[in-house]
Design a protein around this motif. Structure first.
Motif, PDB file in Angstrom:
ATOM      1  N   HIS A 139       1.157  -1.461   0.120  1.00  0.00           N
ATOM      2  CA  HIS A 139      -0.036   0.253  -0.088  1.00  0.00           C
ATOM      3  C   HIS A 139       1.052   1.220  -0.168  1.00  0.00           C
ATOM      4  CE1 HIS A 139      -3.501  -2.394   1.271  1.00  0.00           C
ATOM      5  NE2 HIS A 139      -3.025  -2.799   1.537  1.00  0.00           N
ATOM      6  N   ILE A 140       0.310   2.188  -0.878  1.00  0.00           N
ATOM      7  CA  ILE A 140       1.193   3.094  -1.049  1.00  0.00           C
ATOM      8  C   ILE A 140      -0.048   4.668  -0.573  1.00  0.00           C
ATOM      9  CG2 ILE A 140       2.915   4.562  -2.629  1.00  0.00           C
ATOM     10  CD1 ILE A 140       3.591   2.242  -3.283  1.00  0.00           C
ATOM     11  N   VAL A 141       0.704   5.517   0.386  1.00  0.00           N
ATOM     12  CA  VAL A 141      -0.535   6.563   0.303  1.00  0.00           C
ATOM     13  C   VAL A 141       0.563   7.649  -0.187  1.00  0.00           C
ATOM     14  CG1 VAL A 141      -1.355   7.786   2.702  1.00  0.00           C
ATOM     15  CG2 VAL A 141      -1.310   5.565   3.042  1.00  0.00           C
ATOM     16  N   VAL A 142       0.218   8.249  -1.123  1.00  0.00           N
ATOM     17  CA  VAL A 142       0.497   9.648  -1.024  1.00  0.00           C
ATOM     18  C   VAL A 142      -0.422  10.693  -1.827  1.00  0.00           C
ATOM     19  CG1 VAL A 142       1.256   8.780  -3.238  1.00  0.00           C
ATOM     20  CG2 VAL A 142      -0.884   9.502  -3.800  1.00  0.00           C
ATOM     21  N   ALA A 143       0.259  12.063  -0.965  1.00  0.00           N
ATOM     22  CA  ALA A 143      -0.513  13.127  -0.533  1.00  0.00           C
ATOM     23  C   ALA A 143      -0.712  13.815  -1.917  1.00  0.00           C
ATOM     24  CB  ALA A 143       0.469  14.579   0.030  1.00  0.00           C
ATOM     25  N   GLY A 144      -2.052  14.258  -2.950  1.00  0.00           N
ATOM     26  CA  GLY A 144      -2.679  14.364  -3.741  1.00  0.00           C
ATOM     27  C   GLY A 144      -3.037  16.240  -4.171  1.00  0.00           C
ATOM     28  N   GLY A 145      -3.363  16.731  -4.728  1.00  0.00           N
ATOM     29  CA  GLY A 145      -4.266  18.000  -4.407  1.00  0.00           C
ATOM     30  C   GLY A 145      -3.181  19.053  -5.824  1.00  0.00           C
ATOM     31  N   ALA A 146      -2.031  18.932  -5.910  1.00  0.00           N
ATOM     32  CA  ALA A 146      -0.951  19.676  -6.697  1.00  0.00           C
ATOM     33  C   ALA A 146      -0.940  21.157  -5.919  1.00  0.00           C
ATOM     34  CB  ALA A 146      -1.787  20.088  -8.250  1.00  0.00           C
ATOM     35  N   ALA A 147      -0.827  21.356  -4.334  1.00  0.00           N
ATOM     36  CA  ALA A 147      -0.888  22.316  -4.171  1.00  0.00           C
ATOM     37  C   ALA A 147       0.458  23.572  -4.763  1.00  0.00           C
ATOM     38  CB  ALA A 147      -0.637  22.151  -2.698  1.00  0.00           C
ATOM     39  N   LYS A 152      -1.655  -0.508  -4.085  1.00  0.00           N
ATOM     40  CA  LYS A 152      -2.906   0.163  -4.174  1.00  0.00           C
ATOM     41  C   LYS A 152      -1.991   1.453  -3.709  1.00  0.00           C
ATOM     42  CE  LYS A 152      -6.256  -3.111  -3.066  1.00  0.00           C
ATOM     43  NZ  LYS A 152      -7.770  -4.170  -2.281  1.00  0.00           N
ATOM     44  N   ILE A 153      -2.688   1.993  -4.227  1.00  0.00           N
ATOM     45  CA  ILE A 153      -2.217   3.828  -4.031  1.00  0.00           C
ATOM     46  C   ILE A 153      -3.765   4.260  -3.541  1.00  0.00           C
ATOM     47  CG2 ILE A 153      -1.564   5.216  -4.980  1.00  0.00           C
ATOM     48  CD1 ILE A 153      -0.282   3.268  -5.727  1.00  0.00           C
ATOM     49  N   TRP A 154      -3.521   5.362  -3.167  1.00  0.00           N
ATOM     50  CA  TRP A 154      -4.331   5.971  -1.605  1.00  0.00           C
ATOM     51  C   TRP A 154      -3.938   7.064  -1.495  1.00  0.00           C
ATOM     52  CZ3 TRP A 154      -8.234   2.356   0.376  1.00  0.00           C
ATOM     53  CH2 TRP A 154      -7.826   1.525   0.522  1.00  0.00           C
ATOM     54  N   VAL A 155      -5.385   7.899  -1.729  1.00  0.00           N
ATOM     55  CA  VAL A 155      -4.449   9.366  -2.017  1.00  0.00           C
ATOM     56  C   VAL A 155      -5.005  10.697  -1.181  1.00  0.00           C
ATOM     57  CG1 VAL A 155      -4.827  11.288  -3.955  1.00  0.00           C
ATOM     58  CG2 VAL A 155      -4.425   9.186  -4.547  1.00  0.00           C
ATOM     59  N   THR A 156      -4.746  11.260  -0.532  1.00  0.00           N
ATOM     60  CA  THR A 156      -4.889  12.294   0.564  1.00  0.00           C
ATOM     61  C   THR A 156      -4.259  13.129  -0.234  1.00  0.00           C
ATOM     62  OG1 THR A 156      -2.764  11.730   1.644  1.00  0.00           O
ATOM     63  CG2 THR A 156      -4.345  10.297   2.293  1.00  0.00           C
ATOM     64  N   HIS A 157      -4.575  14.501   1.737  1.00  0.00           N
ATOM     65  CA  HIS A 157      -4.191  15.872   1.496  1.00  0.00           C
ATOM     66  C   HIS A 157      -5.099  16.475   0.372  1.00  0.00           C
ATOM     67  CE1 HIS A 157      -1.076  19.351   2.241  1.00  0.00           C
ATOM     68  NE2 HIS A 157      -0.297  17.965   2.857  1.00  0.00           N
ATOM     69  N   LEU A 158      -6.106  15.993   0.296  1.00  0.00           N
ATOM     70  CA  LEU A 158      -6.966  16.725  -0.881  1.00  0.00           C
ATOM     71  C   LEU A 158      -8.373  17.591  -0.075  1.00  0.00           C
ATOM     72  CD1 LEU A 158      -7.796  13.690  -2.837  1.00  0.00           C
ATOM     73  CD2 LEU A 158      -6.415  15.787  -3.072  1.00  0.00           C
ATOM     74  N   GLU A 159      -8.269  19.021  -1.003  1.00  0.00           N
ATOM     75  CA  GLU A 159      -9.242  19.946  -0.217  1.00  0.00           C
ATOM     76  C   GLU A 159      -9.715  20.482   1.016  1.00  0.00           C
ATOM     77  OE1 GLU A 159     -13.189  17.691  -1.407  1.00  0.00           O
ATOM     78  OE2 GLU A 159     -12.266  17.078  -3.677  1.00  0.00           O
ATOM     79  N   SER A 160      -8.446  20.680   1.767  1.00  0.00           N
ATOM     80  CA  SER A 160      -7.845  20.985   3.264  1.00  0.00           C
ATOM     81  C   SER A 160      -7.687  22.009   2.735  1.00  0.00           C
ATOM     82  CB  SER A 160      -7.968  20.129   4.213  1.00  0.00           C
ATOM     83  OG  SER A 160      -8.028  18.626   3.364  1.00  0.00           O
ATOM     84  N   VAL A 161      -6.614  22.756   2.010  1.00  0.00           N
ATOM     85  CA  VAL A 161      -5.612  23.474   2.513  1.00  0.00           C
ATOM     86  C   VAL A 161      -5.299  24.605   0.838  1.00  0.00           C
ATOM     87  CG1 VAL A 161      -3.874  22.967   3.244  1.00  0.00           C
ATOM     88  CG2 VAL A 161      -3.688  22.419   1.816  1.00  0.00           C
ATOM     89  N   SER A 162      -5.526  25.788   0.551  1.00  0.00           N
ATOM     90  CA  SER A 162      -6.019  26.713   0.017  1.00  0.00           C
ATOM     91  C   SER A 162      -4.816  26.873  -1.167  1.00  0.00           C
ATOM     92  CB  SER A 162      -5.820  28.504   0.374  1.00  0.00           C
ATOM     93  OG  SER A 162      -4.268  28.518   1.287  1.00  0.00           O
TER      94      SER A 162
END
Length: 259
Positions: free
Chosen positions: A180-188, A214-224
């Motif tokens: 499992h791989i958890v990535v920070a998405g969102g292209a901040a 399996k890839i899990w995408v986080t870091h979304l819709e929470s920072v400006s």
């Protein structure tokens, strides 16, 4: 037989990892919506975080009582905020890269487990990984970031942390072969420079490099300063026929990490 690993996204990069019956809280940002104020070099006046936690104060207090350890990748306020410092038990083990351990100790935490390579915590092996929080001058301002690989007898999960796709991430995948791989998405992205976390293009790269994970995408819709939302990323995953193994987590969602 061991219970399956579980992962619950609280918000942004704040995750609860349940592994070997232990609850490890990762990158806690626990303040209410707007509590961090505006971020610098952003082309809007939104207050961060943009959303509240997916549960109320009372439930948060209950959840924090069950935490066996906290793992912190780096000290940006959307990963370690004043509210987390205030609410977390000062005796809880804080697992972190050595480079940030002094600041965490100075905040009053008495059980800081700092490391640079690999440590054993109960029955879990935890390895530190490297990344790049952006490129060029922006990266210099963002500072050093790390990720963690948590491994038990049965499987492993790689929390990439705030990094773009880069050689270090690729090396970590090849070395640890995580299920499992958890990535920070969102292209901040700030008003200057390149993205400082993964774009959807980067996320596809992770999927291609690690075809059995399996890839899990986080870091979304929470920072400006985020530029890509869940809908956009899900469309890209679909276009690349990866919806069977690349998942975008919602705040509060719990996923069972099967082997």
């Amino acid at each position: 037989k061991l219970k399956k690993m579980k992962l619950q996204l609280w918000r942004n990069a704040t995750l609860l990892l349940n592994i070997d019956e232990l609850n490890i809280l990762i990158d806690p940002m626990l303040g209410e919506k707007g509590s961090l104020g505006q971020f610098p070099m952003v082309d809007n006046e939104l207050l961060n975080p943009l959303v509240d936690l997916p549960f109320g104060e009372e439930e948060l207090q209950e959840k924090l009582k069950t935490i066996d350890a906290v793992a912190v990748t780096h000290l940006h306020p959307d990963h370690w905020d004043p509210k987390a410092i205030e609410l977390l038990d000062k005796n809880v083990p804080i697992i972190c890269p050595e480079i940030i351990s002094k600041q965490i100790s100075e905040a009053g935490f008495k059980n800081v487990i700092a490391f640079n390579d690999t440590i054993q915590f109960k029955n879990i092996e935890i390895s530190l990984t490297d990344g790049h929080h952006g490129t060029g001058e922006i990266e210099e301002q963002m500072g050093v970031v790390h990720g963690f690989v948590f491994k038990n007898a049965e499987q492993s999960v790689y929390i990439v942390g705030d990094s773009i796709w880069c050689e270090e991430v690729e090396q970590a995948i090849k070395k640890h072969q995580p299920e499992h791989i958890v990535v920070a998405g969102g292209a901040a992205t700030f008003v200057v420079g390149d993205p400082i976390v993964m774009t959807s293009h980067d996320i596809i790269k992770v999927c291609e490099t690690s075809p059995n994970s399996k890839i899990w995408v986080t870091h979304l819709e929470s920072v400006s300063h985020a530029k890509e939302d869940r809908k956009f990323i899900k469309e890209k995953i679909k276009e690349n026929h990866l919806e069977e193994r690349c998942f975008v987590l919602n705040d509060g969602e719990e996923a069972e990490l099967g082997v």
